[in-house]
Write a protein that holds these residues in place. Structure first.
Motif, short mmCIF file in Angstrom:
data_model
loop_
_atom_site.label_atom_id
_atom_site.label_comp_id
_atom_site.label_asym_id
_atom_site.label_seq_id
_atom_site.Cartn_x
_atom_site.Cartn_y
_atom_site.Cartn_z
N ALA A 181 0.94 -1.26 0.12
CA ALA A 181 -0.01 -0.16 0.01
C ALA A 181 0.85 1.25 -0.09
N ALA A 182 1.91 1.20 0.76
CA ALA A 182 2.89 2.39 0.82
C ALA A 182 4.16 1.95 1.18
N THR A 183 5.15 2.61 0.65
CA THR A 183 6.66 2.31 0.80
C THR A 183 7.34 3.65 1.12
N LEU A 184 8.26 3.50 1.88
CA LEU A 184 9.27 4.66 2.31
C LEU A 184 10.76 4.26 2.44
N GLU A 185 11.53 5.06 1.88
CA GLU A 185 12.92 4.91 2.02
C GLU A 185 13.57 6.03 2.36
N VAL A 186 14.28 6.48 3.14
CA VAL A 186 14.94 7.69 3.53
C VAL A 186 16.71 7.30 3.60
N LYS A 187 17.42 8.09 3.04
CA LYS A 187 18.79 7.66 3.16
C LYS A 187 19.62 8.92 3.57
N SER A 188 20.56 8.77 4.38
CA SER A 188 21.37 10.09 4.72
C SER A 188 22.96 9.65 5.26
N LYS A 189 23.79 10.50 5.05
CA LYS A 189 25.18 9.94 5.26
C LYS A 189 26.11 11.07 6.52
N ALA A 190 26.37 10.52 7.58
CA ALA A 190 27.18 11.52 8.33
C ALA A 190 28.50 11.92 8.09
N PRO A 191 29.01 12.87 8.38
CA PRO A 191 30.40 13.29 7.94
C PRO A 191 31.38 12.29 8.25
N ASN A 192 31.31 11.15 9.13
CA ASN A 192 32.30 10.48 9.64
C ASN A 192 32.01 9.13 8.71
N GLY A 193 31.52 9.06 7.58
CA GLY A 193 31.19 8.11 6.59
C GLY A 193 30.10 7.11 6.86
N VAL A 194 29.35 7.13 8.11
CA VAL A 194 28.28 6.22 8.24
C VAL A 194 26.95 6.52 7.59
N ALA A 195 26.45 5.74 6.92
CA ALA A 195 25.12 5.66 6.08
C ALA A 195 24.09 5.27 6.86
N PHE A 196 23.14 6.19 7.09
CA PHE A 196 22.03 5.72 7.67
C PHE A 196 20.50 5.47 6.72
N THR A 197 19.72 4.42 6.98
CA THR A 197 18.80 4.31 5.88
C THR A 197 17.52 4.06 7.02
N VAL A 198 16.44 4.59 6.72
CA VAL A 198 15.01 4.26 7.29
C VAL A 198 14.13 3.71 6.21
N LYS A 199 13.77 2.39 6.64
CA LYS A 199 12.76 1.89 5.55
C LYS A 199 11.19 1.67 6.27
N GLY A 200 10.44 1.71 5.58
CA GLY A 200 9.16 1.36 5.87
C GLY A 200 8.27 0.91 5.01
N LYS A 201 7.29 -0.04 4.96
CA LYS A 201 6.36 -0.76 4.27
C LYS A 201 5.08 -0.95 4.75
N SER A 202 3.91 -0.65 4.34
CA SER A 202 2.62 -0.96 4.88
C SER A 202 1.80 -2.08 3.80
N ASP A 203 1.34 -2.95 4.46
CA ASP A 203 0.66 -3.90 3.53
C ASP A 203 -0.89 -3.45 3.52
N HIS A 204 -1.54 -4.23 2.35
CA HIS A 204 -2.96 -4.19 2.21
C HIS A 204 -3.78 -4.82 3.23
#
Length: 249
Positions: free
Chosen positions: A26-49
């Motif tokens: 029904a809906a999906t979300l993915e947000v990515k960011s990267k900190a100055p020290n090189g660590v990459a952060f990802t937030v994922k979300g999914k809603s089913d029917h």
């Protein structure tokens, strides 16, 4: 360049048919960011029917390129703590080793897996071990030459000394199109797929599937994608009732 893994022989076709359509989620979300020290952060979300529940995770990933070491840690909405350690081209050229662990704080359950990927110009092999459940082994390999691909997969339960699954497939893949035929689930499900990049804006794909154990009919899926510009595209697809039911369950 190494051929794809066995599970990815028909990947271009399956991606076009399955991704970005409303019937898959029904809906999906993915947000990515990267900190100055090189660590990459990802937030994922999914809603089913069916339930409307949201399944998601927050993930942190750190890569040390000189050593080939990658550390990934994630916390999911199921209250699972997942950790993955990867060594790529460190032990041997073309070899990638992964150790995956999972801890469920609520039930105190744990899991541990070891995955080995070996890639060479005409060969791609994988060995996947579940160390705490069974233990079990799943392995697959793909051999490629001038666009032609041949692959096979096998599963083995160490405790019972029994083969649990086997599959095979072959295909042909170049930059403009990919065709593949696979026999999976112990040679009970047969699929034929085709992907064609018509031009820079238009892609098309089709897939036919027959489950020898449950139906006498063949399921058909077709889809097409038109790229409007660098940020927008339109997709249209059709799935026979048999295939649509299988995707939603």
């Amino acid at each position: 360049m190494a051929p794809p893994a066995f599970s990815d022989i028909a990947k271009p076709s399956l991606d076009l048919l399955n991704k970005d359509f409303y019937h898959t989620s029904a809906a999906t979300l993915e947000v990515k960011s990267k900190a100055p020290n090189g660590v990459a952060f990802t937030v994922k979300g999914k809603s089913d029917h069916k339930t409307g529940a949201i399944n998601g995770q927050i993930e942190a990933k750190y890569t040390d390129k000189p050593t080939g070491l990658t550390l990934t840690q994630a916390w999911t909405t199921l209250n699972a703590l997942d950790t993955k350690v990867e060594l790529d081209n460190t032990i041997a050229n073309g070899l990638k080793a992964e150790v995956l662990t999972q801890f469920l704080p609520a039930s105190k359950n744990t899991g541990a897996k070891l995955n080995l990927h070996f890639r060479q110009p005409n060969f791609h092999g994988r060995a996947l071990f579940d160390l705490l459940k069974g233990p079990t082994f799943n392995g697959d390999l793909t051999v490629g030459h001038e666009g032609f691909l041949v692959g096979a997969e096998v599963g083995y339960d160490v405790t019972s000394a029994k083969i649990t699954r086997y599959s095979a497939g072959f295909g042909y893949s170049v930059s403009e199109y990919t065709a593949a035929i696979t026999a999976s689930n112990n040679f009970s499900i047969f699929s034929a797929s085709y992907y064609h990049k018509v031009n820079a804006q238009v892609e098309a794909s089709a897939k036919a599937t027959w489950d020898a154990k449950s139906t006498s009919t063949v399921g058909l899926e077709v889809g097409s994608k038109y790229k409007l510009d660098q940020l927008a595209f339109v997709k249209v697809g059709y799935s026979s009732p048999t295939n649509l039911s299988r995707k939603l369950n």
